[in-house]
Scaffold this motif. Structure first.
Motif, short mmCIF file in Angstrom:
data_model
loop_
_atom_site.label_atom_id
_atom_site.label_comp_id
_atom_site.label_asym_id
_atom_site.label_seq_id
_atom_site.Cartn_x
_atom_site.Cartn_y
_atom_site.Cartn_z
N ALA A 1 0.84 -1.19 0.00
CA ALA A 1 0.00 0.00 0.00
C ALA A 1 0.87 1.25 0.00
CB ALA A 1 -0.93 -0.01 1.21
N ALA A 2 1.98 1.16 0.75
CA ALA A 2 2.87 2.32 0.85
C ALA A 2 3.44 2.66 -0.52
CB ALA A 2 3.99 2.03 1.83
N GLY A 3 3.82 1.61 -1.27
CA GLY A 3 4.41 1.85 -2.58
C GLY A 3 3.35 2.25 -3.59
N ALA A 4 2.25 1.52 -3.61
CA ALA A 4 1.27 1.68 -4.67
C ALA A 4 0.46 2.96 -4.54
CB ALA A 4 0.35 0.46 -4.71
N SER A 5 -0.26 3.10 -3.45
CA SER A 5 -1.19 4.23 -3.41
C SER A 5 -0.86 5.22 -2.32
CB SER A 5 -2.62 3.72 -3.27
OG SER A 5 -2.63 2.36 -2.99
N GLY A 6 0.37 5.19 -1.87
CA GLY A 6 0.80 6.24 -0.96
C GLY A 6 0.62 5.89 0.49
N LEU A 7 1.23 6.71 1.31
CA LEU A 7 1.27 6.45 2.74
C LEU A 7 -0.09 6.53 3.40
CD1 LEU A 7 4.49 8.50 3.37
CD2 LEU A 7 4.27 6.03 3.65
N ALA A 8 -1.00 7.25 2.80
CA ALA A 8 -2.33 7.40 3.40
C ALA A 8 -3.03 6.06 3.55
CB ALA A 8 -3.18 8.35 2.57
N VAL A 9 -2.90 5.22 2.54
CA VAL A 9 -3.54 3.90 2.58
C VAL A 9 -2.91 3.04 3.67
CG1 VAL A 9 -4.12 1.84 1.24
CG2 VAL A 9 -4.07 4.07 0.12
N ALA A 10 -1.58 3.06 3.71
CA ALA A 10 -0.86 2.31 4.74
C ALA A 10 -1.30 2.80 6.12
CB ALA A 10 0.64 2.49 4.57
N GLY A 11 -1.44 4.10 6.24
CA GLY A 11 -1.87 4.69 7.51
C GLY A 11 -3.23 4.18 7.92
N ARG A 12 -4.15 4.08 6.95
CA ARG A 12 -5.49 3.58 7.27
C ARG A 12 -5.45 2.12 7.72
NH1 ARG A 12 -7.45 6.89 3.23
NH2 ARG A 12 -7.55 5.30 1.61
N LEU A 13 -4.63 1.33 7.02
CA LEU A 13 -4.49 -0.08 7.36
C LEU A 13 -3.91 -0.24 8.77
CD1 LEU A 13 -4.90 -2.87 6.14
CD2 LEU A 13 -2.65 -2.69 5.07
N ALA A 14 -2.86 0.55 9.05
CA ALA A 14 -2.22 0.49 10.37
C ALA A 14 -3.22 0.88 11.45
CB ALA A 14 -1.01 1.41 10.40
N ARG A 15 -4.01 1.92 11.17
CA ARG A 15 -4.97 2.41 12.16
C ARG A 15 -5.99 1.34 12.48
NH1 ARG A 15 -6.00 6.91 9.75
NH2 ARG A 15 -4.11 7.78 10.59
N ARG A 16 -6.46 0.65 11.43
CA ARG A 16 -7.45 -0.40 11.63
C ARG A 16 -6.92 -1.48 12.57
NH1 ARG A 16 -8.88 -2.87 6.36
NH2 ARG A 16 -9.13 -0.70 5.77
N HIS A 17 -5.60 -1.69 12.58
CA HIS A 17 -5.02 -2.73 13.42
C HIS A 17 -4.38 -2.17 14.69
CE1 HIS A 17 -5.94 -6.00 10.73
NE2 HIS A 17 -5.78 -5.11 9.78
N GLY A 18 -4.72 -0.95 15.02
CA GLY A 18 -4.23 -0.36 16.27
C GLY A 18 -2.72 -0.16 16.26
N LEU A 19 -2.13 0.08 15.10
CA LEU A 19 -0.67 0.16 15.01
C LEU A 19 -0.20 1.57 14.67
CD1 LEU A 19 -0.04 -3.24 13.22
CD2 LEU A 19 0.55 -2.63 15.57
N ILE A 20 -0.71 2.53 15.43
CA ILE A 20 -0.29 3.91 15.21
C ILE A 20 0.64 4.31 16.35
CG2 ILE A 20 -1.14 6.30 15.09
CD1 ILE A 20 -1.92 4.70 12.65
N PRO A 21 1.89 4.68 16.05
CA PRO A 21 2.79 5.08 17.13
C PRO A 21 2.41 6.45 17.67
CG PRO A 21 3.85 5.44 15.02
CD PRO A 21 2.50 4.82 14.72
N PRO A 22 2.80 6.78 18.90
CA PRO A 22 2.39 8.08 19.45
C PRO A 22 2.93 9.27 18.68
CG PRO A 22 3.71 6.81 21.05
CD PRO A 22 3.48 5.93 19.86
N ASP A 23 4.03 9.10 17.95
CA ASP A 23 4.59 10.22 17.18
C ASP A 23 4.17 10.16 15.71
OD1 ASP A 23 6.13 7.93 16.77
OD2 ASP A 23 8.05 9.00 16.73
N SER A 24 2.91 9.81 15.48
CA SER A 24 2.43 9.64 14.10
C SER A 24 2.06 10.96 13.42
CB SER A 24 1.22 8.72 14.08
OG SER A 24 0.15 9.34 14.75
#
Ligand SMILES: Nc1nc2c(c(=O)[nH]1)N[C@H]1C(S)=C(S)[C@@H](COP(=O)(O)O)O[C@H]1N2
Ligand SMILES: [Mo]
Length: 252
Positions: A17-40
């Motif tokens: 996702a990071a490569g293909a459609s940008g960091l925003a997609v990766a961010g959404r995927l990470a958020r769905r799995h509770g994987l957002i670091p505090p310095d996001s």
């Protein structure tokens, strides 16, 4: 599908996702799995999320490399700290007999453990490298109580998300997610190369978290607190590091 292969696919998805459609997609995927670091937030935020999310999905249980006894550094570098205060010097003069580690926050029992009490708990050792972000490193044998064991003694509540740890030295604190806190190599170290941990290396007690960079290995620790809301601490970034451009998640 097994939990592991599901994670692998998620991790691969995150990277793609990071490569293909940008960091925003990766961010959404990470958020769905509770994987957002505090310095996001901020300029490097998306990169922090990508690194942390991919690491946790793909390598959650990885082990830091362990070395043989013969590889232990002869002259480990004790990185100088700011001068220690009078209270510290009184503890040092007394042989740290009254130094305590407090454990509080989301626990069933708050604890106050003396160094001798910690030393009587089951210990674990590993010969690992401490790497500073400035480029130097050394190998030593670390012995201490697994942080997991201390958390079990206190009984962490189900809502626990992070463990925050504080140094006696003003301004030094940091935090770990529960994966890192419960990892078998994460120790409250009290012994280095078979001797009481020297003050230069953070004695009497330091956090030893060998899967992350030197600065997460806070020296002179006096308190651990278990929390479900890391944003309540300091400036809400998980540690002081991100205020100065260092990542909260400092995986090696
Ligand atoms: N309390 C405290 N902890 C600290 C530091 C410090 O200055 N004060 N320096 C950090 C940094 S940047 C590194 S690289 C390591 C250095 O550990 P060492 O002295 O065992 O080499 O300790 C970390 N823990
Ligand atoms: Mo460092």
């Amino acid at each position: 599908m097994s939990r592991f292969s599901r994670r692998k696919i998620l991790g691969a998805g995150l990277t793609l996702a990071a490569g293909a459609s940008g960091l925003a997609v990766a961010g959404r995927l990470a958020r769905r799995h509770g994987l957002i670091p505090p310095d996001s937030g901020g300029l490097y935020g998306p990169g922090e999320t990508l690194t942390y999310g991919a690491q946790r999905l793909l390598a959650r249980h990885s082990l830091a490399r362990e070395f043989s006894r013969g590889e232990i550094s002869e002259a480990p570098w004790a990185n100088p700290t700011e001068p220690l205060d009078d209270l510290f010097k009184r503890h040092e003069a007394a042989g740290f007999v009254n130094w305590t580690l407090a454990v509080d926050g989301l626990v069933t029992r708050t604890l106050s453990l003396k160094v001798t009490e910690l030393k009587s708990q089951p210990a674990s050792s590993h010969i690992t490298m401490l790497s500073c972000e400035e480029g130097w490193s050394y190998i030593a044998e670390w012995t201490g109580v697994p942080l997991k064991h201390v958390l079990e003694l206190a009984g962490t509540k189900a809502e626990a998300r992070h463990v925050v740890y504080f140094s006696q030295q003003n301004g030094w604190w940091d935090s770990l997610d529960m994966d890192e806190a419960l990892h078998p190599q994460t120790l409250i170290a009290h012994t280095m190369n078979g001797k009481p941990l020297p003050v230069g290396h953070g004695g009497p007690l330091r956090m030893r978290v060998p899967r992350q960079l030197g600065y997460k290995n806070v020296k002179f620790i006096t308190r651990l607190t278990v929390t479900d809301d890391i944003r309540k601490f300091g400036k809400g970034l998980g540690s002081p590091g991100p205020e100065y451009g260092y990542s909260w998640f400092a995986g090696i």
